[in-house]
Design a protein around this motif. Sequence first.
Motif, PDB file in Angstrom:
ATOM      1  N   LYS A 156       0.827  -1.205   0.000  1.00 26.41           N
ATOM      2  CA  LYS A 156       0.000   0.000   0.000  1.00 26.41           C
ATOM      3  C   LYS A 156       0.861   1.255   0.000  1.00 26.41           C
ATOM      4  O   LYS A 156       0.569   2.228  -0.702  1.00 26.41           O
ATOM      5  N   MET A 157       1.937   1.244   0.805  1.00 25.78           N
ATOM      6  CA  MET A 157       2.861   2.373   0.828  1.00 25.78           C
ATOM      7  C   MET A 157       3.492   2.597  -0.543  1.00 25.78           C
ATOM      8  O   MET A 157       3.866   3.716  -0.900  1.00 25.78           O
ATOM      9  N   ASN A 158       3.584   1.513  -1.321  1.00 32.50           N
ATOM     10  CA  ASN A 158       4.156   1.607  -2.669  1.00 32.50           C
ATOM     11  C   ASN A 158       3.096   1.964  -3.714  1.00 32.50           C
ATOM     12  O   ASN A 158       3.342   1.873  -4.903  1.00 32.50           O
ATOM     13  N   GLY A 159       1.934   2.382  -3.243  1.00 36.31           N
ATOM     14  CA  GLY A 159       0.874   2.781  -4.152  1.00 36.31           C
ATOM     15  C   GLY A 159       0.082   1.626  -4.719  1.00 36.31           C
ATOM     16  O   GLY A 159      -0.662   1.795  -5.686  1.00 36.31           O
ATOM     17  N   ASP A 160       0.229   0.441  -4.114  1.00 36.42           N
ATOM     18  CA  ASP A 160      -0.453  -0.768  -4.591  1.00 36.42           C
ATOM     19  C   ASP A 160      -0.190  -1.028  -6.068  1.00 36.42           C
ATOM     20  O   ASP A 160      -1.035  -1.564  -6.790  1.00 36.42           O
ATOM     21  N   LYS A 161       0.998  -0.671  -6.534  1.00 35.94           N
ATOM     22  CA  LYS A 161       1.371  -0.914  -7.930  1.00 35.94           C
ATOM     23  C   LYS A 161       1.860  -2.351  -8.082  1.00 35.94           C
ATOM     24  O   LYS A 161       2.534  -2.876  -7.197  1.00 35.94           O
ATOM     25  N   PRO A 162       1.523  -3.006  -9.190  1.00 35.02           N
ATOM     26  CA  PRO A 162       2.030  -4.359  -9.424  1.00 35.02           C
ATOM     27  C   PRO A 162       3.554  -4.392  -9.346  1.00 35.02           C
ATOM     28  O   PRO A 162       4.231  -3.505  -9.883  1.00 35.02           O
ATOM     29  N   VAL A 163       4.063  -5.409  -8.668  1.00 31.44           N
ATOM     30  CA  VAL A 163       5.508  -5.483  -8.483  1.00 31.44           C
ATOM     31  C   VAL A 163       5.937  -6.934  -8.295  1.00 31.44           C
ATOM     32  O   VAL A 163       5.205  -7.748  -7.734  1.00 31.44           O
ATOM     33  N   ALA A 164       7.118  -7.255  -8.816  1.00 31.66           N
ATOM     34  CA  ALA A 164       7.718  -8.578  -8.637  1.00 31.66           C
ATOM     35  C   ALA A 164       8.958  -8.434  -7.784  1.00 31.66           C
ATOM     36  O   ALA A 164       9.728  -7.474  -7.930  1.00 31.66           O
ATOM     37  N   LEU A 165       9.145  -9.399  -6.884  1.00 33.24           N
ATOM     38  CA  LEU A 165      10.275  -9.346  -5.953  1.00 33.24           C
ATOM     39  C   LEU A 165      10.930 -10.712  -5.825  1.00 33.24           C
ATOM     40  O   LEU A 165      10.253 -11.710  -5.569  1.00 33.24           O
ATOM     41  N   SER A 166      12.225 -10.744  -5.982  1.00 33.57           N
ATOM     42  CA  SER A 166      12.966 -11.944  -5.620  1.00 33.57           C
ATOM     43  C   SER A 166      12.883 -12.123  -4.108  1.00 33.57           C
ATOM     44  O   SER A 166      12.782 -11.149  -3.360  1.00 33.57           O
ATOM     45  N   LEU A 167      12.887 -13.372  -3.643  1.00 29.76           N
ATOM     46  CA  LEU A 167      12.862 -13.661  -2.203  1.00 29.76           C
ATOM     47  C   LEU A 167      14.252 -13.975  -1.658  1.00 29.76           C
ATOM     48  O   LEU A 167      14.405 -14.307  -0.487  1.00 29.76           O
ATOM     49  N   GLU A 168      15.256 -13.834  -2.501  1.00 31.29           N
ATOM     50  CA  GLU A 168      16.609 -14.203  -2.092  1.00 31.29           C
ATOM     51  C   GLU A 168      17.237 -13.134  -1.194  1.00 31.29           C
ATOM     52  O   GLU A 168      17.361 -11.971  -1.564  1.00 31.29           O
ATOM     53  N   LYS A 169      17.574 -13.533   0.021  1.00 36.75           N
ATOM     54  CA  LYS A 169      18.344 -12.703   0.951  1.00 36.75           C
ATOM     55  C   LYS A 169      17.701 -11.347   1.217  1.00 36.75           C
ATOM     56  O   LYS A 169      18.380 -10.310   1.263  1.00 36.75           O
ATOM     57  N   ASN A 170      16.382 -11.318   1.393  1.00 36.02           N
ATOM     58  CA  ASN A 170      15.749 -10.071   1.815  1.00 36.02           C
ATOM     59  C   ASN A 170      14.656 -10.371   2.831  1.00 36.02           C
ATOM     60  O   ASN A 170      14.364 -11.532   3.132  1.00 36.02           O
ATOM     61  N   ILE A 171      14.047  -9.338   3.362  1.00 28.76           N
ATOM     62  CA  ILE A 171      13.088  -9.502   4.445  1.00 28.76           C
ATOM     63  C   ILE A 171      11.839 -10.259   4.002  1.00 28.76           C
ATOM     64  O   ILE A 171      11.218 -10.966   4.791  1.00 28.76           O
ATOM     65  N   PHE A 172      11.470 -10.145   2.727  1.00 31.38           N
ATOM     66  CA  PHE A 172      10.329 -10.911   2.228  1.00 31.38           C
ATOM     67  C   PHE A 172      10.628 -12.405   2.274  1.00 31.38           C
ATOM     68  O   PHE A 172       9.807 -13.210   2.715  1.00 31.38           O
ATOM     69  N   GLY A 173      11.795 -12.777   1.814  1.00 37.52           N
ATOM     70  CA  GLY A 173      12.174 -14.185   1.788  1.00 37.52           C
ATOM     71  C   GLY A 173      12.371 -14.787   3.160  1.00 37.52           C
ATOM     72  O   GLY A 173      12.278 -16.014   3.326  1.00 37.52           O
ATOM     73  N   LYS A 174      12.622 -13.935   4.159  1.00 36.36           N
ATOM     74  CA  LYS A 174      12.844 -14.421   5.522  1.00 36.36           C
ATOM     75  C   LYS A 174      11.553 -14.579   6.322  1.00 36.36           C
ATOM     76  O   LYS A 174      11.596 -14.998   7.488  1.00 36.36           O
ATOM     77  N   ALA A 175      10.418 -14.262   5.708  1.00 39.77           N
ATOM     78  CA  ALA A 175       9.132 -14.452   6.388  1.00 39.77           C
ATOM     79  C   ALA A 175       8.930 -15.933   6.680  1.00 39.77           C
ATOM     80  O   ALA A 175       9.266 -16.787   5.853  1.00 39.77           O
ATOM     81  N   PRO A 176       8.405 -16.291   7.852  1.00 38.27           N
ATOM     82  CA  PRO A 176       8.202 -17.712   8.184  1.00 38.27           C
ATOM     83  C   PRO A 176       7.335 -18.421   7.152  1.00 38.27           C
ATOM     84  O   PRO A 176       6.368 -17.848   6.642  1.00 38.27           O
ATOM     85  N   TYR A 177       7.695 -19.649   6.848  1.00 38.74           N
ATOM     86  CA  TYR A 177       6.932 -20.457   5.909  1.00 38.74           C
ATOM     87  C   TYR A 177       5.536 -20.737   6.460  1.00 38.74           C
ATOM     88  O   TYR A 177       5.370 -21.146   7.603  1.00 38.74           O
ATOM     89  N   ILE A 178       4.530 -20.506   5.618  1.00 37.46           N
ATOM     90  CA  ILE A 178       3.135 -20.840   5.919  1.00 37.46           C
ATOM     91  C   ILE A 178       2.596 -21.614   4.726  1.00 37.46           C
ATOM     92  O   ILE A 178       2.753 -21.184   3.589  1.00 37.46           O
ATOM     93  N   GLY A 179       1.961 -22.767   4.977  1.00 40.32           N
ATOM     94  CA  GLY A 179       1.429 -23.511   3.844  1.00 40.32           C
ATOM     95  C   GLY A 179       1.067 -24.944   4.173  1.00 40.32           C
ATOM     96  O   GLY A 179       0.962 -25.336   5.337  1.00 40.32           O
ATOM     97  N   ASN A 180       0.907 -25.739   3.122  1.00 44.86           N
ATOM     98  CA  ASN A 180       0.356 -27.087   3.224  1.00 44.86           C
ATOM     99  C   ASN A 180       1.101 -28.017   4.173  1.00 44.86           C
ATOM    100  O   ASN A 180       0.501 -28.898   4.780  1.00 44.86           O
ATOM    101  N   HIS A 181       2.406 -27.861   4.279  1.00 43.16           N
ATOM    102  CA  HIS A 181       3.214 -28.812   5.046  1.00 43.16           C
ATOM    103  C   HIS A 181       3.506 -28.353   6.484  1.00 43.16           C
ATOM    104  O   HIS A 181       4.363 -28.941   7.161  1.00 43.16           O
ATOM    105  N   MET A 182       2.827 -27.343   6.949  1.00 45.75           N
ATOM    106  CA  MET A 182       3.182 -26.696   8.213  1.00 45.75           C
ATOM    107  C   MET A 182       3.323 -27.664   9.385  1.00 45.75           C
ATOM    108  O   MET A 182       4.273 -27.576  10.165  1.00 45.75           O
ATOM    109  N   LEU A 183       2.374 -28.580   9.536  1.00 42.12           N
ATOM    110  CA  LEU A 183       2.364 -29.432  10.732  1.00 42.12           C
ATOM    111  C   LEU A 183       3.507 -30.427  10.743  1.00 42.12           C
ATOM    112  O   LEU A 183       3.962 -30.839  11.811  1.00 42.12           O
TER     113      LEU A 183
END
Length: 394
Positions: free
Chosen positions: A280-307
């Motif tokens: 939202k701070m970025n104006g909700d503009k479409p954007v692509a981001l690599s997940l390598e070595k940044n804060i987005f990629g370091k977000a905890p995994y959430i998904g099908n295999h969690m348990l």
Amino acid sequence: MNALAVRLSLFLLMPLLAGAQNVDKYYKTIQKEGQLPIPFVLQKLQQNDLILFDDALHMALEPFEFYQDLLATKGNPIDYVFLEVFGINMQSHLDAFMDNEKKDKTILLKVFQDNFGGYGWRYETYYELLSTIWDLNQNLAEDKKIKVIGVDQPIYWEGIHTREEYNTFQESLIGRDYFMYKVILKQMENFQKGKKGIFLTNTRHAYKQIKKKDGSLFWNSGTFFHQWHSGKTYSIRFHNVNLSIEKPSQKQKNASTDGLDKYVYKWVRMENGLWDEAFKMNGDKPVALSLEKNIFGKAPYIGNHMLQAEPGQVLSDAYDAVIFLAPLEELHFSGKIDFIFTPDFKKELKRRIAILEGHNLQGFLKKNDVSDIDEFIEAICQYQPPSKNSLAKE
């Protein structure tokens, strides 16, 4: 204000201050590393031969609009569009549709009627994608035409007559990820001929290296590619709500292809909504981001295999990149088609429902607020326009 009140106020403010700091980190990462989505994907196709796309929800509308825009981009190198939900036994129908001189959707009836769930694959986005590829191919040389390949395991409804037989089919899906991997690999000629493709799939099939608690890998389709063909594939998730598995379900439910019948789950926002605030701070503009070595990629995994997953894994263990197209509140579910509900298919659908739901037919009818199977069929065979993504509210 006394000292105790001051300390209490600071204590209550700390989470808000920390959240604001994290949002700022996400926003700065977008500003520094964010790219326009289509140029980003085209660049990755230069570096890799196969892009795996996780649409987050099969019913999601916007990813399919993106696929159509990508394929319509002049100079894109894509030879193959691989589709998870269509079985290999549907290939003759897909080819016939693409090769026909006129665009005739009736050629695709069997493709959309014979899905795993039995009720027909109704998402309009899939037909619109096939329609767009047919249009594009009219202006391409024969050796440049985009080929659509169904890569899923086949289901032969003609041979299923009992719930037990259907359950046996479900059990046969234990090797489904490897099956899809091998079908794609064969078409790509083991990555030896420089062919380029995109694999349109959903969530876990695109995971590249999520580990179990014992350190071994969950072998998803994306994992086979990542582990055995290093540097040839790239996995991208579209930003949407995320599946969060809470615990095993205590209720006995009918087996489903996605396996979610076994769990209690909910839909959540990444990092409790921090991602959404940053976009939202970025104006909700479409954007692509690599997940390598940044804060987005370091977000905890959430998904099908969690348990069953090893603790401490992060999103970059599952994907290489993420694409944001629009705020969650502005995302949509696909419209639902009606043309597949021919008189013959309605009869077949009645037979399938009796097989799938016959053990608890009254409960099924009550749940769907209908008096009999015929009324249920008439209700679902109506065209439905696209609708807002209601899961974002959760």
